[in-house]
Design a protein around this motif. Structure first.
Motif, mmCIF file in Angstrom:
data_model
loop_
_atom_site.group_PDB
_atom_site.id
_atom_site.type_symbol
_atom_site.label_atom_id
_atom_site.label_comp_id
_atom_site.label_asym_id
_atom_site.label_seq_id
_atom_site.Cartn_x
_atom_site.Cartn_y
_atom_site.Cartn_z
ATOM 1 N N TYR A 126 0.805 -1.223 0.000
ATOM 2 C CA TYR A 126 0.000 0.000 0.000
ATOM 3 C C TYR A 126 0.841 1.278 0.000
ATOM 4 O O TYR A 126 0.511 2.246 -0.667
ATOM 5 C CB TYR A 126 -0.973 0.014 1.188
ATOM 6 C CG TYR A 126 -1.883 1.213 1.168
ATOM 7 C CD1 TYR A 126 -2.852 1.336 0.172
ATOM 8 C CD2 TYR A 126 -1.757 2.227 2.100
ATOM 9 C CE1 TYR A 126 -3.678 2.430 0.118
ATOM 10 C CE2 TYR A 126 -2.589 3.344 2.051
ATOM 11 C CZ TYR A 126 -3.545 3.437 1.052
ATOM 12 O OH TYR A 126 -4.359 4.530 0.990
ATOM 13 N N HIS B 174 -3.860 -3.021 0.190
ATOM 14 C CA HIS B 174 -3.301 -3.503 1.455
ATOM 15 C C HIS B 174 -2.948 -4.974 1.336
ATOM 16 O O HIS B 174 -3.640 -5.845 1.832
ATOM 17 C CB HIS B 174 -4.293 -3.261 2.595
ATOM 18 C CG HIS B 174 -4.480 -1.810 2.865
ATOM 19 N ND1 HIS B 174 -3.634 -1.106 3.684
ATOM 20 C CD2 HIS B 174 -5.359 -0.915 2.385
ATOM 21 C CE1 HIS B 174 -4.023 0.162 3.714
ATOM 22 N NE2 HIS B 174 -5.066 0.301 2.927
ATOM 23 N N ASN C 274 0.205 -7.518 2.034
ATOM 24 C CA ASN C 274 1.430 -7.450 2.835
ATOM 25 C C ASN C 274 2.472 -8.511 2.550
ATOM 26 O O ASN C 274 3.414 -8.668 3.307
ATOM 27 C CB ASN C 274 1.069 -7.516 4.322
ATOM 28 C CG ASN C 274 0.496 -6.200 4.798
ATOM 29 O OD1 ASN C 274 0.777 -5.167 4.218
ATOM 30 N ND2 ASN C 274 -0.315 -6.254 5.834
ATOM 31 N N MET D 187 -9.064 0.812 3.109
ATOM 32 C CA MET D 187 -8.997 -0.126 4.235
ATOM 33 C C MET D 187 -10.369 -0.725 4.519
ATOM 34 O O MET D 187 -11.379 -0.211 4.056
ATOM 35 C CB MET D 187 -8.550 0.615 5.491
ATOM 36 C CG MET D 187 -7.135 1.128 5.444
ATOM 37 S SD MET D 187 -6.810 2.053 6.954
ATOM 38 C CE MET D 187 -5.062 2.369 6.781
ATOM 39 N N ILE E 10 -8.286 -3.918 8.932
ATOM 40 C CA ILE E 10 -6.997 -3.294 8.632
ATOM 41 C C ILE E 10 -6.823 -2.022 9.461
ATOM 42 O O ILE E 10 -5.777 -1.809 10.084
ATOM 43 C CB ILE E 10 -6.874 -2.981 7.121
ATOM 44 C CG1 ILE E 10 -6.847 -4.277 6.313
ATOM 45 C CG2 ILE E 10 -5.608 -2.176 6.835
ATOM 46 C CD1 ILE E 10 -6.964 -4.081 4.818
#
Lengths: 331, 135
Positions: free
Chosen positions: A110, A122, A124, B81, B85
């Motif tokens: 992100y 998002h 990871n 988000m 998150i």
């Protein structure tokens, strides 16, 4: 300081980091080799987890697994570290760079500023290599990028300490011990066996069965969730399949490349034949993505179109089942 | 996929002058790599996903302006988000974050908690309290 490091672009980040680190250490290991030996190929419908408000599907193993298995199978040792405090993470990174040791990092996408905005979600489990520090900026080799780039220490800290699912916690890794010669032949066989086991696993959401399970869900979506949500979900499947860092159809081609390379190393013609078969399966995944994209493009698709897409997946599942049974016999 | 079939469609990659690497078969049947500027089915999927996010953002904005939810929900959507998150970024439980969507709760939040949110969204306290601040 700058380490004399050569950047090679690869299709997938974790393979790429491993392959590039191996090349730096004098072992010419291709991306497909890393992927195949590390048993990267997979299919998994992940229950309970939503990504971008849609179901998550993984076309590869859990992040970090490829390197872990690859290292174990060819006989190299890796060191992995995670950190609670960003300051510690930076200090240990700097220490390694001073010792001329390029390291792999797990990061969140992100806040990765050099990625196009549209790709910054998002997520990871991205990987990159840091190979130096100049004027306070870190020198970055991100394997999915064409060329090297830089990040400020603030920017790097942000991506190393991204939060959410698979939070990296500063995860850093690098090889520490090498054998005189890599144990490639045995490693290939172990890697292939592992992939066959995964893909033929008697679990409803994994491997061939997972593909069938997903097909079943696709049939239900338009009635259960409405066309709008169903389209969103279908789009998500394609994005997970073909996007940078994931790549389902793409992964099939990498696997086919691995089988081709392995057939020469092991002197096994059957693997060359199976490589061709895997290419055909990869093409089928692409056809599925193409047809699915027609559904979510028109936005007014009938149930029929979803049934058609589901049937395509079921046909792929059948092909892959036969494929992995044969592959198991071939080694 | 044959090397000659590696797609070179317009996409967000192309716009940013990025290229991705693909594996494909050459004329002799050997695997090789080729760069791709993008592929249409992917571009459409990405466009749809972005549109979906923009819809969520504008819906959240309307709800904030109608005083149906707190600005936190708007900024959460703006940063792509979800509650999970955001909760892990501010170091709270999901149910706490959800509670902060309620205006009544939001107006009573301590400066410390508000700062946590402002830091995560990289905005000032004024912007956090008023989504139109400065516009």
């Amino acid at each position: 300081m700058e380490i004399n490091f050569t950047h090679h672009q690869t299709a997938h980040c974790e393979n790429g980091v491993v392959s590039n680190l191996m090349k730096y250490n004098g072992f010419d290991v291709s991306e497909p080799m890393v992927f195949g030996i590390g048993s990267g190929l997979m299919f998994c419908y992940i229950p309970f987890l939503k990504v971008n408000h849609a179901p998550a599907i993984s076309y590869r193993t859990m992040p970090g697994q490829i390197f872990k298995r690859f290292a174990k199978r060819v006989g190299i040792k890796i060191k992995k570290e995670k950190f609670k405090k960003p300051q510690d993470a930076e200090a240990v990174l700097d220490e390694n760079l001073e010792k001329n040791n390029p390291v792999g990092l797990q990061v969140g996408v992100y806040n990765l500023v050099y990625f196009p905005d549209e790709y910054r979600f998002h997520f990871n489990a991205h990987n990159l290599i840091v190979y130096g520090k100049q004027d306070g900026n870190y020198l970055i080799s991100d394997p999915v990028m064409e060329t090297v780039t830089t990040l400020t220490s603030k920017e790097l800290e942000k991506v190393r300490f991204a939060k959410g699912a698979f939070a990296p916690n500063g995860h850093m890794y690098y090889p520490v011990g090498f054998p005189k010669e890599l144990n490639i032949k045995e490693a290939i066989i172990k890697g292939i066996k592992n992939t066959c086991r995964d893909m033929l696993a008697p679990m409803p959401i994994i491997g061939v069965k997972g593909i069938r399970y997903t097909a079943k869900l696709i049939r239900k979506w338009p009635k259960k969730k409405g066309i709008k949500v169903a389209n969103h979900y279908l789009g998500q499947i394609v994005r997970m399949q073909e996007e940078i860092g994931t790549g389902g159809g793409g992964f099939r081609y990498i696997y086919a490349a691995f089988l081709q390379e392995s057939s020469k190393i092991l002197n096994n013609n059957k693997l060359a034949e199976l490589s061709k078969e895997m290419t055909v399966i990869g093409d089928l995944w692409r056809d599925f993505a193409l047809d699915a994209s027609r559904i979510y493009k028109s936005r007014s698709a009938k149930d029929d179109a979803y049934n058609h897409a589901a049937s395509q997946l079921e046909a792929i599942a059948d092909k892959e089942e036969t494929f992995f049974k044969e592959l198991k016999k071939a080694i | 996929m044959k090397k000659s079939d590696v797609p070179q469609d317009t996409s967000h990659l192309k716009a940013g002058n990025h290229k991705e690497l693909c594996y494909a078969v050459d004329d002799k049947g050997e695997y090789t790599t080729a760069q791709s500027t993008g592929w249409k089915p992917k571009a459409i999927a990405l466009d749809n996903a972005i549109e979906e996010i923009n819809n969520r953002i504008s819906k959240a904005k309307t709800r904030v302006l109608n005083k149906e939810t707190s600005p936190i929900e708007y900024y959460m959507e703006l940063h792509k988000m979800d509650v999970g998150i955001l909760a892990s970024y501010v170091g709270l439980f999901k149910w706490q974050v959800k509670r902060h969507f309620k205006l009544k709760r939001f107006n009573k939040l301590s400066k410390k908690t508000l700062e946590k949110y402002a830091n995560v969204f990289e905005i000032s306290m004024n912007q956090l309290k008023d989504i139109d601040y400065g516009n």
